[in-house]
Design a protein around this motif. Structure first.
Motif, mmCIF file in Angstrom:
data_model
loop_
_atom_site.group_PDB
_atom_site.id
_atom_site.type_symbol
_atom_site.label_atom_id
_atom_site.label_comp_id
_atom_site.label_asym_id
_atom_site.label_seq_id
_atom_site.Cartn_x
_atom_site.Cartn_y
_atom_site.Cartn_z
ATOM 1 N N MET A 120 0.796 -1.904 -0.003
ATOM 2 C CA MET A 120 0.352 -0.068 -0.382
ATOM 3 C C MET A 120 0.902 1.193 -0.375
ATOM 4 N N LEU A 121 1.757 1.360 0.948
ATOM 5 C CA LEU A 121 2.482 2.169 0.781
ATOM 6 C C LEU A 121 3.585 2.475 -0.426
ATOM 7 N N SER A 122 3.904 1.661 -0.985
ATOM 8 C CA SER A 122 3.837 1.306 -2.489
ATOM 9 C C SER A 122 3.652 2.422 -2.744
ATOM 10 N N ARG A 123 2.349 2.061 -3.549
ATOM 11 C CA ARG A 123 1.889 3.206 -4.510
ATOM 12 C C ARG A 123 1.797 4.485 -3.676
ATOM 13 N N ILE A 124 1.853 5.069 -2.935
ATOM 14 C CA ILE A 124 2.376 5.922 -2.329
ATOM 15 C C ILE A 124 3.994 6.904 -2.125
ATOM 16 N N GLY A 125 4.469 5.560 -1.325
ATOM 17 C CA GLY A 125 5.834 5.866 -2.057
ATOM 18 C C GLY A 125 6.684 5.658 -3.512
ATOM 19 N N GLY A 185 -7.068 13.163 -3.239
ATOM 20 C CA GLY A 185 -5.591 13.327 -3.891
ATOM 21 C C GLY A 185 -5.398 15.213 -3.310
ATOM 22 N N HIS A 186 -6.709 16.006 -3.133
ATOM 23 C CA HIS A 186 -6.053 17.670 -2.137
ATOM 24 C C HIS A 186 -5.377 16.933 -1.001
ATOM 25 N N CYS A 187 -5.733 15.699 -0.223
ATOM 26 C CA CYS A 187 -6.719 15.283 1.161
ATOM 27 C C CYS A 187 -4.616 14.665 1.184
ATOM 28 N N LEU A 188 -4.992 14.127 0.317
ATOM 29 C CA LEU A 188 -2.939 13.496 0.525
ATOM 30 C C LEU A 188 -1.893 14.488 0.178
ATOM 31 N N LEU A 189 -2.358 14.974 -0.460
ATOM 32 C CA LEU A 189 -1.605 16.084 -0.932
ATOM 33 C C LEU A 189 -0.714 16.895 0.160
ATOM 34 N N VAL A 190 -1.230 16.618 1.499
ATOM 35 C CA VAL A 190 -1.077 17.538 2.805
ATOM 36 C C VAL A 190 0.067 17.240 2.872
ATOM 37 N N PRO A 191 0.375 15.492 3.349
ATOM 38 C CA PRO A 191 1.542 14.775 4.144
ATOM 39 C C PRO A 191 2.558 15.309 2.956
ATOM 40 N N VAL A 192 2.117 15.433 1.654
ATOM 41 C CA VAL A 192 3.426 14.658 0.012
ATOM 42 C C VAL A 192 3.823 16.332 0.498
ATOM 43 N N GLY A 248 11.303 8.662 -1.505
ATOM 44 C CA GLY A 248 10.659 8.591 -2.299
ATOM 45 C C GLY A 248 10.346 6.764 -1.874
ATOM 46 N N ASP A 249 11.510 6.492 -1.464
ATOM 47 C CA ASP A 249 11.044 5.102 -1.452
ATOM 48 C C ASP A 249 10.749 4.356 -1.106
ATOM 49 N N LYS A 250 10.625 2.784 -1.299
ATOM 50 C CA LYS A 250 9.593 2.646 -0.108
ATOM 51 C C LYS A 250 10.390 1.927 1.174
ATOM 52 N N TRP A 251 11.285 1.397 0.773
ATOM 53 C CA TRP A 251 12.075 0.882 2.475
ATOM 54 C C TRP A 251 12.933 1.869 2.584
ATOM 55 N N SER A 252 13.209 2.499 2.022
ATOM 56 C CA SER A 252 13.693 3.906 3.662
ATOM 57 C C SER A 252 12.721 4.199 3.886
ATOM 58 N N VAL A 253 11.576 5.212 3.233
ATOM 59 C CA VAL A 253 10.148 5.368 4.321
ATOM 60 C C VAL A 253 10.188 3.828 5.197
ATOM 61 N N LEU A 273 14.130 13.724 9.615
ATOM 62 C CA LEU A 273 12.731 13.042 8.739
ATOM 63 C C LEU A 273 12.064 12.163 9.013
ATOM 64 N N LEU A 274 11.741 11.879 10.515
ATOM 65 C CA LEU A 274 11.348 10.748 10.780
ATOM 66 C C LEU A 274 9.316 12.262 10.674
ATOM 67 N N VAL A 275 9.683 13.248 11.284
ATOM 68 C CA VAL A 275 7.847 13.849 11.651
ATOM 69 C C VAL A 275 7.238 13.706 10.263
ATOM 70 N N PRO A 276 7.358 14.393 9.491
ATOM 71 C CA PRO A 276 7.050 14.186 7.687
ATOM 72 C C PRO A 276 6.382 12.430 7.371
ATOM 73 N N VAL A 277 7.486 11.768 7.355
ATOM 74 C CA VAL A 277 7.349 10.718 6.962
ATOM 75 C C VAL A 277 6.157 10.005 8.065
ATOM 76 N N GLN A 278 6.472 10.169 9.871
ATOM 77 C CA GLN A 278 4.928 9.582 9.544
ATOM 78 C C GLN A 278 4.204 10.661 9.428
ATOM 79 N N ALA A 279 3.604 11.508 9.671
ATOM 80 C CA ALA A 279 2.451 11.774 8.848
ATOM 81 C C ALA A 279 1.933 11.724 7.898
ATOM 82 N N LEU A 280 2.990 10.903 6.883
ATOM 83 C CA LEU A 280 2.789 9.975 5.703
ATOM 84 C C LEU A 280 1.904 8.996 5.957
#
Lengths: 106, 106
Positions: A1-6, A72-79, B6-11, B75-82
């Motif tokens: 799941m993170l794979s698509r977002i990541g 999408g806009h909602c996702l935009l925030v953390p992205v 953006g690499d999924k494993w890194s995240v 970095l953990l801060v925005p990553v955890q948000a995501l």
DNA sequence: ATCCTAGGTTACCAACGGAAACCACCGGAA
DNA sequence: TTCCGGTGGTTTCCGTTGGTAACCTAGGAT
């Protein structure tokens, strides 16, 4: 799941669509390093997951507009938080990388 | 640059290291879907970019501890948000995906 | 008729990632 | 001694992914 977002291209496309709808070739030109194939694939997946909507506009040469959905806009925030963190910290990363590469090869 | 972040494993690795230092096999077991090769490669890159530190502990079978640096915690801060956004919205994504897959194949 | 543009799709090929085997070290058991 | 187990890796093989570039469709302009 993170794979698509990541996925790096998804993150970039979502970022680019943040300010407003864009056409296919606008995205391609704006993002710059993406191949046409990956852009279509990325947009398809984002559409499938409900992040962007695809609208065909019957102009003279048909144009296609992509736009962030509410999700999408909602996702935009953390992205965007992540993107801005990156921009703010590129210098530190580069410095760490240079230090790592320059250290004695033990 | 986003490609590394953006690499999924890194995240995932950064997320797992959030609470505190972990050993190699702890990470491997915890993350679950990662191959040994990719875990070593990911950790090397994170170390190179200054996100994690690698410490060899001279126990009976030498163990290696990985820990977030100050930059890593930052970095953990925005990553955890995501990550939390993802967890909170998996249902919506699944719904969108099901709707997309079920729609008439035009 | 031919070309151009917008948005794709396809064919081919190089590079990346996964599975599993092997390696080095060390201590303890047989 | 020789073997085994448990660390933290590296190497080999092979399937999948992503890039490049060519081709496709449809309408308008030349």
């Amino acid at each position: 799941m993170l794979s698509r977002i990541g996925d790096k291209w998804s993150v970039l496309v979502v970022s680019y669509l943040g300010p407003g709808p864009m056409r296919f070739n606008e995205l391609k030109k704006g993002i710059g390093g993406i191949s046409q194939k990956m852009l279509t694939a990325t947009l398809r997946n984002l559409e499938r997951d409900g992040f962007v909507s695809r609208t065909v506009i019957p102009t003279r040469p048909v144009s296609v507009e992509y736009e962030l959905t509410q999700l999408g806009h909602c996702l935009l925030v953390p992205v965007q938080a992540l993107a801005q963190w990156t921009i703010a910290n590129i210098a530190r990363i580069d410095a760490a990388r240079a230090a790592y590469d320059a250290r004695p090869p033990e």
